[in-house]
Motif scaffolding. Sequence first.
Motif, mmCIF file in Angstrom:
data_model
loop_
_atom_site.group_PDB
_atom_site.id
_atom_site.type_symbol
_atom_site.label_atom_id
_atom_site.label_comp_id
_atom_site.label_asym_id
_atom_site.label_seq_id
_atom_site.Cartn_x
_atom_site.Cartn_y
_atom_site.Cartn_z
ATOM 1 N N GLN A 7 0.841 -1.187 0.000
ATOM 2 C CA GLN A 7 0.000 0.000 0.000
ATOM 3 C C GLN A 7 0.876 1.237 0.000
ATOM 4 N N ILE A 8 0.563 2.145 -0.902
ATOM 5 C CA ILE A 8 1.215 3.451 -0.940
ATOM 6 C C ILE A 8 0.119 4.483 -0.711
ATOM 7 N N GLY A 9 0.153 5.145 0.424
ATOM 8 C CA GLY A 9 -0.925 6.070 0.747
ATOM 9 C C GLY A 9 -0.484 7.142 1.716
ATOM 10 N N LYS A 10 -1.294 8.189 1.804
ATOM 11 C CA LYS A 10 -0.981 9.301 2.694
ATOM 12 C C LYS A 10 -1.437 8.997 4.126
ATOM 13 N N VAL A 11 -0.622 9.434 5.081
ATOM 14 C CA VAL A 11 -0.963 9.343 6.496
ATOM 15 C C VAL A 11 -0.769 10.725 7.114
#
Length: 451
Positions: free
Chosen positions: A104-108
């Motif tokens: 998963q590549i996502g913003k946090v």
Amino acid sequence: MAKMAPRTLSGFMELLPAPQQQMERIMKALRETYSLYGFTPLDTPAIEASEVLLAKAGGETEKQIYRFQKGDSDLSLRFDLTVPLAKYVALHYNELSFPFRRYQIGKVYRGERAQRGRFREFYQADIDIIGDGKLAILNEAEIPAIIYQTFSTLGLKRFQIRVNNRKILNGFYAMLGLTEKSGDIMRTVDKLEKIGADKVKTILTEDFAVSAADADEILKFIAIKGSNEEVLTALEGYLGRSEMFDEGLSELKAVTQHLSAFGVPAENFAVDLTIARGLDYYTGTVYETTLLDHPEIGSVCSGGRYDNLAEYYTDKQLPGVGISIGLTRLFYVLGEQKMLNPDLPTAPADVLILPMTDDLAPAISLATELRKAGIRAQLHCEEKKFKAKMSYADKLAIPYVIFLGEDEINAGVVACKDMKSGEQTKLPMSDTINRIQTGLAELEKGAVILE
């Protein structure tokens, strides 16, 4: 009406088109590499119920989390990708096949103080392997291979994957009778490179009441250095004093045993007893990856083995192993260090088509044929002077410009200019397509990151 001055919030990265293309190129390399190892893509909501995200949280996490009320709902922005993964696996347990491998590549989001290289909104790139009840040690041995492949694909060579096992550390502290303080000790030892041995000893003795003799023994233990074989041999001298230590050493040997078969060179891998990882949920192998020529950057990829991924959501045992890349921070530092390859294409199109006739049908047909061939084509039909159109192509660094006038249409050829070399040709469409494809392949040959 008074105008509002546009601004981007502190701690939030907003890129211009060219660097955004560089970021997308890195993400593409990560996705392709992770897919090679059988990981499936996953996307989880950026907003969760606060009780879900805070089930295992406390202390700094609760202070940093972005939390808000919407109607009767208590909601929060995710602060990492691991807790949402735990919820996801618990929720969809009966629909998943195990071991479950996801990337998963996502913003946090973390409401910490924004500073150079640290952001409040940032991308993480994670992979995790989740088992059902058990998870074979081979998965922990494969992680360094994935790290190696990832950074090699990006163009790096001078990096080192440093590995340890928390069971070795916990077993060692048990030998000293320091089990209850082991978490505090490991978090302190984890700062060794930043603050030095003297400061570590001071914190251990003054803050956590570790005796001076035990503090010296701890520093002596974590100072064991040498080749991987030499470190493992030195650790064998502690065997038989703690069952947990013995188990950890066995696992560490298993991880190192398969490195060659996985294609990881010895110079890119090191057993390092200082690696502990600050988070308490790691239970086995732990990893940190550093750029050898840029130690000031710190770890660019870290993670480890955990055994209670979803304990707050289910009674099922779901052990896992995973790693995370703080992608936004890494991108920022690489840019600051001038390590992002400036020669790779960042243009939004490969070809800019300039119609030179009132009838636009031939230009539209040409653009369609180029796109069928996998060439990104943009039509420029604005009422602007020819010089302005060429300046547009030059400013966006579009590699090729095609001019299509009456003469070219009647002759069945395409006039194409290479914007870098200045060379211009008039060739049939098929030959022009071949020329462009060959040129683009040459442009794409460089590494994403330059050392």
